[in-house]
Write a protein that holds these residues in place. Structure first.
Motif, PDB file in Angstrom:
ATOM      1  N   LYS A 281      -6.549  -8.613   2.008  1.00 56.97           N
ATOM      2  CA  LYS A 281      -6.625  -8.593   2.631  1.00 56.97           C
ATOM      3  C   LYS A 281      -7.265  -7.608   3.442  1.00 56.97           C
ATOM      4  CE  LYS A 281      -2.427 -10.592   4.355  1.00 56.97           C
ATOM      5  NZ  LYS A 281      -1.995 -10.918   2.675  1.00 56.97           N
ATOM      6  N   GLU A 282      -8.668  -7.091   2.694  1.00 62.74           N
ATOM      7  CA  GLU A 282      -9.167  -6.232   2.720  1.00 62.74           C
ATOM      8  C   GLU A 282     -10.722  -6.629   2.876  1.00 62.74           C
ATOM      9  OE1 GLU A 282      -9.351  -2.743   3.973  1.00 62.74           O
ATOM     10  OE2 GLU A 282      -7.250  -2.581   3.344  1.00 62.74           O
ATOM     11  N   ASN A 283     -11.503  -6.766   3.329  1.00 66.77           N
ATOM     12  CA  ASN A 283     -13.145  -6.964   3.988  1.00 66.77           C
ATOM     13  C   ASN A 283     -13.501  -5.915   3.247  1.00 66.77           C
ATOM     14  OD1 ASN A 283     -14.954  -8.818   4.233  1.00 66.77           O
ATOM     15  ND2 ASN A 283     -15.515  -7.694   6.365  1.00 66.77           N
ATOM     16  N   VAL A 284     -14.388  -6.716   1.845  1.00 70.94           N
ATOM     17  CA  VAL A 284     -14.793  -5.665   0.382  1.00 70.94           C
ATOM     18  C   VAL A 284     -15.961  -6.922   0.197  1.00 70.94           C
ATOM     19  CG1 VAL A 284     -13.075  -4.237   0.155  1.00 70.94           C
ATOM     20  CG2 VAL A 284     -12.838  -7.172  -1.071  1.00 70.94           C
ATOM     21  N   HIS A 285     -16.656  -6.100  -0.591  1.00 68.18           N
ATOM     22  CA  HIS A 285     -17.769  -6.878  -0.803  1.00 68.18           C
ATOM     23  C   HIS A 285     -18.594  -6.602  -2.370  1.00 68.18           C
ATOM     24  CE1 HIS A 285     -18.368  -7.973   2.886  1.00 68.18           C
ATOM     25  NE2 HIS A 285     -19.599  -8.577   2.458  1.00 68.18           N
ATOM     26  N   HIS A 286     -17.441  -5.496  -3.049  1.00 67.19           N
ATOM     27  CA  HIS A 286     -17.580  -5.003  -4.691  1.00 67.19           C
ATOM     28  C   HIS A 286     -16.279  -4.458  -4.973  1.00 67.19           C
ATOM     29  CE1 HIS A 286     -19.354  -1.530  -2.857  1.00 67.19           C
ATOM     30  NE2 HIS A 286     -20.602  -2.059  -1.887  1.00 67.19           N
ATOM     31  N   ALA A 287     -16.465  -3.560  -6.169  1.00 66.16           N
ATOM     32  CA  ALA A 287     -15.140  -2.514  -6.424  1.00 66.16           C
ATOM     33  C   ALA A 287     -15.032  -1.713  -6.212  1.00 66.16           C
ATOM     34  CB  ALA A 287     -15.146  -2.595  -8.069  1.00 66.16           C
ATOM     35  N   LYS A 288     -16.104  -0.545  -5.385  1.00 63.47           N
ATOM     36  CA  LYS A 288     -16.121   0.560  -4.704  1.00 63.47           C
ATOM     37  C   LYS A 288     -15.469   0.647  -3.552  1.00 63.47           C
ATOM     38  CE  LYS A 288     -19.696   3.369  -6.844  1.00 63.47           C
ATOM     39  NZ  LYS A 288     -21.140   4.008  -6.774  1.00 63.47           N
ATOM     40  N   GLU A 289     -16.340  -0.512  -2.614  1.00 67.77           N
ATOM     41  CA  GLU A 289     -15.453  -0.799  -1.439  1.00 67.77           C
ATOM     42  C   GLU A 289     -13.696  -0.988  -1.737  1.00 67.77           C
ATOM     43  OE1 GLU A 289     -18.696  -2.536   1.728  1.00 67.77           O
ATOM     44  OE2 GLU A 289     -17.234  -3.323   0.552  1.00 67.77           O
ATOM     45  N   ALA A 290     -13.008  -1.860  -2.936  1.00 67.86           N
ATOM     46  CA  ALA A 290     -11.874  -1.762  -2.681  1.00 67.86           C
ATOM     47  C   ALA A 290     -11.223  -0.814  -3.239  1.00 67.86           C
ATOM     48  CB  ALA A 290     -12.407  -3.180  -3.960  1.00 67.86           C
ATOM     49  N   PHE A 291     -11.947   0.300  -3.892  1.00 70.81           N
ATOM     50  CA  PHE A 291     -11.095   1.221  -4.028  1.00 70.81           C
ATOM     51  C   PHE A 291     -11.162   2.302  -3.102  1.00 70.81           C
ATOM     52  CE2 PHE A 291     -11.369  -1.051  -8.446  1.00 70.81           C
ATOM     53  CZ  PHE A 291     -10.185  -0.197  -9.085  1.00 70.81           C
ATOM     54  N   ALA A 292     -12.669   2.202  -2.082  1.00 71.21           N
ATOM     55  CA  ALA A 292     -12.478   3.517  -1.357  1.00 71.21           C
ATOM     56  C   ALA A 292     -11.358   3.513  -0.288  1.00 71.21           C
ATOM     57  CB  ALA A 292     -13.666   2.960  -0.708  1.00 71.21           C
ATOM     58  N   ALA A 293     -10.903   1.669  -0.208  1.00 69.36           N
ATOM     59  CA  ALA A 293     -10.139   1.175   0.935  1.00 69.36           C
ATOM     60  C   ALA A 293      -8.717   2.083  -0.006  1.00 69.36           C
ATOM     61  CB  ALA A 293      -9.672   0.025   0.868  1.00 69.36           C
ATOM     62  N   LEU A 294      -8.651   2.330  -1.125  1.00 71.92           N
ATOM     63  CA  LEU A 294      -7.214   2.828  -1.347  1.00 71.92           C
ATOM     64  C   LEU A 294      -6.623   3.931  -0.473  1.00 71.92           C
ATOM     65  CD1 LEU A 294      -7.311   2.029  -4.677  1.00 71.92           C
ATOM     66  CD2 LEU A 294      -5.773   0.387  -3.203  1.00 71.92           C
ATOM     67  N   LYS A 295      -5.171   4.117  -0.520  1.00 74.76           N
ATOM     68  CA  LYS A 295      -4.556   5.684   0.492  1.00 74.76           C
ATOM     69  C   LYS A 295      -4.300   6.149  -0.928  1.00 74.76           C
ATOM     70  CE  LYS A 295      -5.327   3.858   4.091  1.00 74.76           C
ATOM     71  NZ  LYS A 295      -5.619   2.319   4.421  1.00 74.76           N
ATOM     72  N   LYS A 296      -3.950   5.909  -2.069  1.00 74.99           N
ATOM     73  CA  LYS A 296      -3.743   6.020  -3.482  1.00 74.99           C
ATOM     74  C   LYS A 296      -4.356   7.241  -3.860  1.00 74.99           C
ATOM     75  CE  LYS A 296       1.619   4.981  -2.714  1.00 74.99           C
ATOM     76  NZ  LYS A 296       2.746   4.724  -3.274  1.00 74.99           N
ATOM     77  N   PRO A 297      -4.437   7.318  -4.831  1.00 74.25           N
ATOM     78  CA  PRO A 297      -5.212   7.726  -6.121  1.00 74.25           C
ATOM     79  C   PRO A 297      -5.227   7.317  -7.404  1.00 74.25           C
ATOM     80  CG  PRO A 297      -3.493   9.469  -6.095  1.00 74.25           C
ATOM     81  CD  PRO A 297      -2.748   9.151  -5.354  1.00 74.25           C
ATOM     82  N   ILE A 298      -5.918   7.111  -8.104  1.00 75.65           N
ATOM     83  CA  ILE A 298      -6.138   6.013  -9.297  1.00 75.65           C
ATOM     84  C   ILE A 298      -5.468   6.751 -10.853  1.00 75.65           C
ATOM     85  CG2 ILE A 298      -7.054   3.699 -10.554  1.00 75.65           C
ATOM     86  CD1 ILE A 298      -9.345   4.487  -8.070  1.00 75.65           C
ATOM     87  N   TRP A 299      -4.996   5.915 -11.104  1.00 75.45           N
ATOM     88  CA  TRP A 299      -4.944   6.205 -12.585  1.00 75.45           C
ATOM     89  C   TRP A 299      -4.818   5.414 -13.986  1.00 75.45           C
ATOM     90  CZ3 TRP A 299      -1.709   5.780 -17.019  1.00 75.45           C
ATOM     91  CH2 TRP A 299      -1.801   6.833 -17.722  1.00 75.45           C
ATOM     92  N   ASN A 300      -6.133   4.569 -14.948  1.00 76.32           N
ATOM     93  CA  ASN A 300      -6.570   4.319 -15.259  1.00 76.32           C
ATOM     94  C   ASN A 300      -6.894   3.821 -16.689  1.00 76.32           C
ATOM     95  OD1 ASN A 300      -5.785   1.723 -13.640  1.00 76.32           O
ATOM     96  ND2 ASN A 300      -7.113   1.462 -12.248  1.00 76.32           N
ATOM     97  N   HIS A 301      -6.311   5.034 -17.075  1.00 78.91           N
ATOM     98  CA  HIS A 301      -6.469   5.390 -18.346  1.00 78.91           C
ATOM     99  C   HIS A 301      -6.397   5.232 -19.325  1.00 78.91           C
ATOM    100  CE1 HIS A 301      -5.661   9.651 -16.779  1.00 78.91           C
ATOM    101  NE2 HIS A 301      -5.025  10.001 -17.720  1.00 78.91           N
ATOM    102  N   MET A 302      -4.715   4.264 -19.427  1.00 84.75           N
ATOM    103  CA  MET A 302      -4.257   3.752 -20.507  1.00 84.75           C
ATOM    104  C   MET A 302      -3.457   2.994 -19.745  1.00 84.75           C
ATOM    105  SD  MET A 302      -0.165   4.690 -20.861  1.00 84.75           S
ATOM    106  CE  MET A 302       0.540   4.887 -23.153  1.00 84.75           C
ATOM    107  N   ILE A 303      -5.011   1.373 -19.859  1.00 82.98           N
ATOM    108  CA  ILE A 303      -4.671   0.107 -19.778  1.00 82.98           C
ATOM    109  C   ILE A 303      -4.616  -1.064 -20.340  1.00 82.98           C
ATOM    110  CG2 ILE A 303      -5.890   0.835 -17.545  1.00 82.98           C
ATOM    111  CD1 ILE A 303      -8.203  -0.041 -18.269  1.00 82.98           C
ATOM    112  N   ASP A 304      -4.905  -0.525 -21.993  1.00 84.71           N
ATOM    113  CA  ASP A 304      -5.604  -2.019 -22.824  1.00 84.71           C
ATOM    114  C   ASP A 304      -3.604  -1.457 -23.524  1.00 84.71           C
ATOM    115  OD1 ASP A 304      -5.701   0.258 -23.782  1.00 84.71           O
ATOM    116  OD2 ASP A 304      -7.660  -0.960 -25.197  1.00 84.71           O
TER     117      ASP A 304
END
Length: 304
Positions: A281-304
């Motif tokens: 439900k976000e009008n985005v065209h690429h990943a940077k736009e999608a993550f810029a819409a977040l209100k909280k920070p990201i934690w993604n270095h334990m992902i696999d």
């Protein structure tokens, strides 16, 4: 020729990783094969009647603004030394992206070599910071609040609560999380836990010892006291300490005089931006736009 699986080829994959990943010793390779290897998600390049390169992918749960979807994560890639610089990784990545476009809204990777992926429409959406501390005069925290991890201690609820403060992130399920812990323990890492005065879990650290230096691979905490207590315990066992945290974690408040250096990069690729927009439900065209819409920070270095 590119294969989209490696069923029946475990021995060949093991030999490939042992010969290609020089940072992994035999113990590391065995642990990785036991806890990380997934033939259903292993893309392989075949040349001269043998596998010369591979790309391990994993299906993981991605949380975004209260919703969850299955994401594809790039886990490990390697090529035999004699077959490098021949474009095998690009071929594997192309096959992987063709698969992801039909099955996953988003693909994620955490790497120290982002340029290899940016050429395939991946975009950097976050990064990690690397701190190095001299521990000789460390005098903060309480080492008595720290205990050595035991298998009967359930760390998953703590990990789950920690990740509730982040968004746009991969969240391992209990079995995936336990496999990650077992992998570290089988690769000569150690785990300590921090508790409060009521002996309630407040944090944990996964680390390895290299002579007089300790390198923390994963640091999970619910408050600053848990961090300082872990460091107080480790101070008695090293002269220097390093650790990796996400770019959004405000460790500059704890260590205002320390200047971290950039470590790894989190990259993302929207495999179908229109479907992602409908789902999120976000009008985005690429990943940077999608993550810029977040209100909280990201934690993604334990992902696999």
């Amino acid at each position: 020729m590119i294969l989209d699986h490696s069923y029946g080829k475990e021995k060949e994959i093991r030999r490939l990783i042992a010969r290609s990943c020089l940072h992994m010793d035999s113990l590391d390779v065995s642990a990785w094969m036991k806890y990380k290897y997934d033939p259903s998600g292993m893309f392989c390049a075949v040349e001269d009647k043998k596998i010369v390169a591979c790309l391990q992918t994993k299906k993981r749960t991605f949380f975004y603004q209260g919703k969850a979807c299955e994401a594809l994560v790039l886990s490990l890639a390697c090529t035999l030394p004699d077959y490098r610089q021949r474009g095998y990784f690009s071929e594997l990545l192309e096959a992987c992206m063709n698969y992801a476009a039909c099955n996953h809204l988003i693909t994620l990777a955490y790497t120290n070599f982002p340029k290899l992926l940016e050429s395939k429409s991946f975009q950097p959406v976050s990064s990690t910071k690397y701190y190095w501390l001299e521990m000789e005069n460390w005098n903060q925290g309480y080492a008595q609040h720290v205990q050595i991890y035991r298998p009967d201690i359930d760390l998953y609820p703590l990990y789950h609560e920690f990740l509730s403060h982040f968004d746009g992130s991969i969240r391992l399920d209990p079995q995936e999380f336990q496999n990650a812990i077992r992998l570290y323990l089988n690769c000569n890492h150690r785990v300590i836990t921090a508790v409060d005065d009521q002996r309630e879990l407040r944090g944990f650290a996964i680390y390895r010892i290299n002579k007089e230096h300790i390198e923390i691979q994963i640091l999970v905490y619910l408050d600053a006291d848990a961090i300082l207590d872990c460091f107080a315990y480790l101070k008695e066992r090293c002269q220097t300490l390093s650790f990796i945290v996400s770019n959004q974690e405000r460790f500059d408040k704890l260590f205002p005089m320390e200047i971290p250096r950039k470590q790894g990069t989190v990259l993302a690729r929207l495999n179908n931006y229109k479907l992602f927009s409908v789902w999120s439900k976000e009008n985005v065209h690429h990943a940077k736009e999608a993550f810029a819409a977040l209100k909280k920070p990201i934690w993604n270095h334990m992902i696999d």
